[in-house]
Structure formats: C-alpha cells, structure tokens
Design an enzyme around this catalytic site. Structure first.
Site, PDB file in Angstrom:
ATOM      1  N   SER A   1       0.836  -1.198   0.000  1.00 10.20           N
ATOM      2  CA  SER A   1       0.000   0.000   0.000  1.00 10.20           C
ATOM      3  C   SER A   1       0.867   1.242   0.000  1.00 10.20           C
ATOM      4  CB  SER A   1      -0.883   0.017   1.248  1.00 10.20           C
ATOM      5  OG  SER A   1      -1.459   1.310   1.377  1.00 10.20           O
TER       6      SER A   1
ATOM      7  N   HIS B   1      -1.064  -1.233  -4.386  1.00  7.53           N
ATOM      8  CA  HIS B   1      -2.357  -0.911  -3.758  1.00  7.53           C
ATOM      9  C   HIS B   1      -2.421   0.596  -3.535  1.00  7.53           C
ATOM     10  CE1 HIS B   1      -5.956  -1.934  -1.416  1.00  7.53           C
ATOM     11  NE2 HIS B   1      -5.566  -1.015  -0.535  1.00  7.53           N
TER      12      HIS B   1
ATOM     13  N   ASP C   1      -4.595   3.629  -2.169  1.00  6.59           N
ATOM     14  CA  ASP C   1      -5.684   3.976  -1.252  1.00  6.59           C
ATOM     15  C   ASP C   1      -6.186   5.391  -1.502  1.00  6.59           C
ATOM     16  OD1 ASP C   1      -6.042   1.667   0.488  1.00  6.59           O
ATOM     17  OD2 ASP C   1      -4.003   2.069   1.197  1.00  6.59           O
TER      18      ASP C   1
ATOM     19  N   MET D   1      -8.752   8.195  -0.237  1.00  6.68           N
ATOM     20  CA  MET D   1      -9.579   8.611   0.909  1.00  6.68           C
ATOM     21  C   MET D   1     -10.029  10.052   0.699  1.00  6.68           C
ATOM     22  SD  MET D   1      -7.335   7.051   4.015  1.00  6.68           S
ATOM     23  CE  MET D   1      -6.662   5.389   3.958  1.00  6.68           C
TER      24      MET D   1
ATOM     25  N   HIS E   1      -8.245   1.241  -4.310  1.00  6.97           N
ATOM     26  CA  HIS E   1      -9.195   1.006  -3.216  1.00  6.97           C
ATOM     27  C   HIS E   1      -9.864   2.342  -2.909  1.00  6.97           C
ATOM     28  CE1 HIS E   1      -9.615  -0.061   1.360  1.00  6.97           C
ATOM     29  NE2 HIS E   1     -10.786   0.156   0.780  1.00  6.97           N
TER      30      HIS E   1
ATOM     31  N   MET F   1     -12.098   4.675  -0.970  1.00  5.73           N
ATOM     32  CA  MET F   1     -12.781   4.927   0.306  1.00  5.73           C
ATOM     33  C   MET F   1     -13.391   6.315   0.166  1.00  5.73           C
ATOM     34  SD  MET F   1      -9.775   3.325   2.672  1.00  5.73           S
ATOM     35  CE  MET F   1      -8.609   3.411   1.313  1.00  5.73           C
TER      36      MET F   1
ATOM     37  N   MET G   1     -11.598  -5.898   4.781  1.00 10.39           N
ATOM     38  CA  MET G   1     -10.815  -5.008   5.631  1.00 10.39           C
ATOM     39  C   MET G   1     -10.567  -5.711   6.965  1.00 10.39           C
ATOM     40  SD  MET G   1     -10.276  -2.357   3.818  1.00 10.39           S
ATOM     41  CE  MET G   1      -9.346  -1.520   5.103  1.00 10.39           C
TER      42      MET G   1
ATOM     43  N   GLY H   1      -9.150   4.047   6.822  1.00 11.41           N
ATOM     44  CA  GLY H   1      -8.835   5.453   7.073  1.00 11.41           C
ATOM     45  C   GLY H   1      -7.371   5.714   7.388  1.00 11.41           C
ATOM     46  N   PHE H   2      -6.699   4.721   7.964  1.00  5.39           N
ATOM     47  CA  PHE H   2      -5.317   4.944   8.385  1.00  5.39           C
ATOM     48  C   PHE H   2      -4.492   3.681   8.212  1.00  5.39           C
ATOM     49  CE2 PHE H   2      -8.165   7.615  10.825  1.00  5.39           C
ATOM     50  CZ  PHE H   2      -7.642   8.884  10.578  1.00  5.39           C
ATOM     51  N   GLY H   3      -3.210   3.868   7.916  1.00  2.00           N
ATOM     52  CA  GLY H   3      -2.284   2.749   7.935  1.00  2.00           C
ATOM     53  C   GLY H   3      -1.801   2.505   9.355  1.00  2.00           C
ATOM     54  N   GLY H   4      -1.077   1.414   9.523  1.00  2.00           N
ATOM     55  CA  GLY H   4      -0.415   1.158  10.794  1.00  2.00           C
ATOM     56  C   GLY H   4      -1.305   0.682  11.925  1.00  2.00           C
TER      57      GLY H   4
ATOM     58  N   ASP I   1      -6.760  -6.527   3.787  1.00  2.00           N
ATOM     59  CA  ASP I   1      -6.125  -5.197   3.858  1.00  2.00           C
ATOM     60  C   ASP I   1      -6.183  -4.676   5.285  1.00  2.00           C
ATOM     61  OD1 ASP I   1      -5.211  -2.636   3.413  1.00  2.00           O
ATOM     62  OD2 ASP I   1      -6.888  -2.009   2.146  1.00  2.00           O
ATOM     63  N   GLY I   2      -5.003  -4.473   5.868  1.00  2.00           N
ATOM     64  CA  GLY I   2      -4.910  -3.839   7.175  1.00  2.00           C
ATOM     65  C   GLY I   2      -4.197  -4.690   8.203  1.00  2.00           C
ATOM     66  N   GLY I   3      -3.050  -4.224   8.665  1.00  2.00           N
ATOM     67  CA  GLY I   3      -2.334  -4.909   9.733  1.00  2.00           C
ATOM     68  C   GLY I   3      -1.716  -6.224   9.323  1.00  2.00           C
TER      69      GLY I   3
ATOM     70  N   GLY J   1       1.117  -2.272   4.018  1.00  2.00           N
ATOM     71  CA  GLY J   1       1.647  -0.906   3.919  1.00  2.00           C
ATOM     72  C   GLY J   1       2.846  -0.738   4.823  1.00  2.00           C
ATOM     73  N   SER J   2       2.587  -0.520   6.121  1.00  2.00           N
ATOM     74  CA  SER J   2       3.684  -0.249   7.054  1.00  2.00           C
ATOM     75  C   SER J   2       4.651  -1.427   7.163  1.00  2.00           C
ATOM     76  CB  SER J   2       3.124   0.131   8.422  1.00  2.00           C
ATOM     77  OG  SER J   2       2.117  -0.773   8.835  1.00  2.00           O
TER      78      SER J   2
END
Ligand code: DX5
Ligand code: ZN
Length: 237
Positions: free
Chosen positions: A13, A38, A40, A42, A71, A73, A142, A147-150, A184-186, A206-207
C-alpha cells in the site's frame, strides 16, 4: 483436505510510502518482488483522511507495468470510476455503503475496462455478495477500520476470510469466474501465515513493507509465511 489456494500476490500500500518519492517507491517495491500496487483513495468524508486521486494514479502509471489496485474509500463512488480507468487503474474496488446502487457501480467498473471489487468493512456482512457474484473480480476484506495505515489486524477477520473463501470456492465449483480474495490492514510477517491458511490470495501490506529499509527482504519473509499458511490450509480444512 481442500484444494490448493490460488497463487498469492503481495500488494504494497502506497499509503505507507514516501509521498515525496512515489514513482521511485513504486518501481523499487515492484523490483523487490511485489505483484500489485495498492492505491488507497480517501476523501475525508467516507473516511476521516485525505490521500490521492486520479492525477497521482496517472502520474504513476508510466513507472510500472504492475497492476494498480485502486481502493476507493470515497462517497459517492461512481464519478471517480471513469477518472481512475482513464488514469490507468487495473482493478477498482469500493465499499457497498458508499454506493446507492452497488450492482450498477460494479457494472460501471467493468464497462470501463477494469476489474471490479467490493470491499467489506470489519462490520459489513458477507451477504452483500449474495446477488453479485457474477459481477465480482475481487472481494476485499478489511482487517482494520479504513482510514489509516499502521493499525492492528482485527482477529475475527480470519473466520470471515474462511467464510468468504468457502463462498468463492462454491461459486467456482459451479462454473463461476475466478474471484480474488484480498485482505487489507495490519498484515505483517507474524500473522500472514494465519491469513493465508484462512484463504486469502492477495495481501495488502503498507507499514510492514514501507516501514523497513530492505523491501526485498520483507517481501521474501512474507512469502515464507504464505508458504507456511499454504501447508496449513491443505492439512487442516
Ligand atoms: C486502510 C488502508 C490500507 C492501509 C494498510 O484504510 O485501506 O490499505 O494502508 O496499511 P497497513 O498495512 O499499515 O495496515
Ligand atoms: Zn486499502
């Protein structure tokens, strides 16, 4: 015993990349072994953050031949679909809560020559898929609130992934088209084996990737985790 999962793809991401060097980040991460980019989007309305739009996608397009996985959002959705298709997006996904007519929005994405995806927030039930299977090229679960990475991976996503995998396998067993199952996410090196074992085949990170100095090393580690997950998927189902 169940059938092998589709080939795994890793989709870094760009949200976690250096925004001052997005072209370089894109080419570097693909050269390091990533499969998709990816992207994102927003809007500070559907989600409480503001990122990038079609002009940035168009600027990146000449830098890579890898699929650009957009993606959205955003709310409303439809007006941005032709704009992202024109900007070189390959896959466009959106959240059903953000479209008044989900079936029409999915058709609009394919009409513009892109693959179509539907995104499920942690609290969005999978029954949104029920009457849409033939319209889908991708289902994105999700594993954080968007809304946020990390953020940290929400554990109940694993059970939801298993259920989504069962729906997709049943659809294909009756002759339906392939549908990718993305998470997607974490996503990190220490949970990607569990996520693979639950049935995912596209992994957004991402992170976990852009937060490390050596992208190739992280991607190789992620692939080792995926291979462990493959073995467990085959044995435990
Ligand atoms: C969250 C985004 C994700 C996010 C993932 O709203 O859709 O793509 O950037 O970032 P990590 O991998 O850091 O959770
Ligand atoms: Zn995303």
């Amino acid at each position: 015993m169940t059938s092998p999962l589709p080939a795994a793809r890793i989709a870094p991401s760009l949200l976690a990349a250096d925004f001052a060097r997005l072209g370089d980040e894109t080419t570097t991460v693909i050269a390091a072994g990533a499969d998709w980019i990816h992207f994102d989007v927003m809007d500070n309305h559907f989600v409480p953050n503001l990122t990038m739009g079609p002009m940035v996608c168009a600027a990146l397009r000449p830098h890579t031949q890898a699929p650009i996985d957009v993606h959205l959002m955003v709310e409303p959705v439809d007006a941005l679909i032709p704009a992202f298709a024109q900007a070189g997006a390959n896959i466009i996904s959106f959240h059903p809560e953000a479209s008044r007519h989900v079936d029409r929005t999915l058709a609009l994405i394919r009409d513009h020559g892109c693959q179509a995806g539907l995104v499920f927030n942690p609290a969005t039930p999978l029954h949104w898929m029920d009457h849409l299977m033939e319209r889908l090229d991708l289902v994105l679960l999700m594993s954080v609130n968007p809304g946020f990475g990390g953020q940290s991976f929400i554990p109940h996503t694993l059970a939801k992934l298993t259920q989504a995998r069962a729906r997709i396998d049943a659809w294909q067993a009756q002759g339906g088209q392939p549908i990718a199952l993305e998470v997607d996410g974490g996503v990190k090196a220490d949970n990607i084996a569990d996520i693979r074992a639950a049935g995912a085949d596209v992994f957004v990170a991402g992170s976990a990737i852009f937060g490390q100095p050596d992208y190739a090393q992280v991607i190789a580690t992620l692939r080792q985790g995926i291979a462990q997950g493959d073995a467990r998927h085959l044995i435990h189902k």
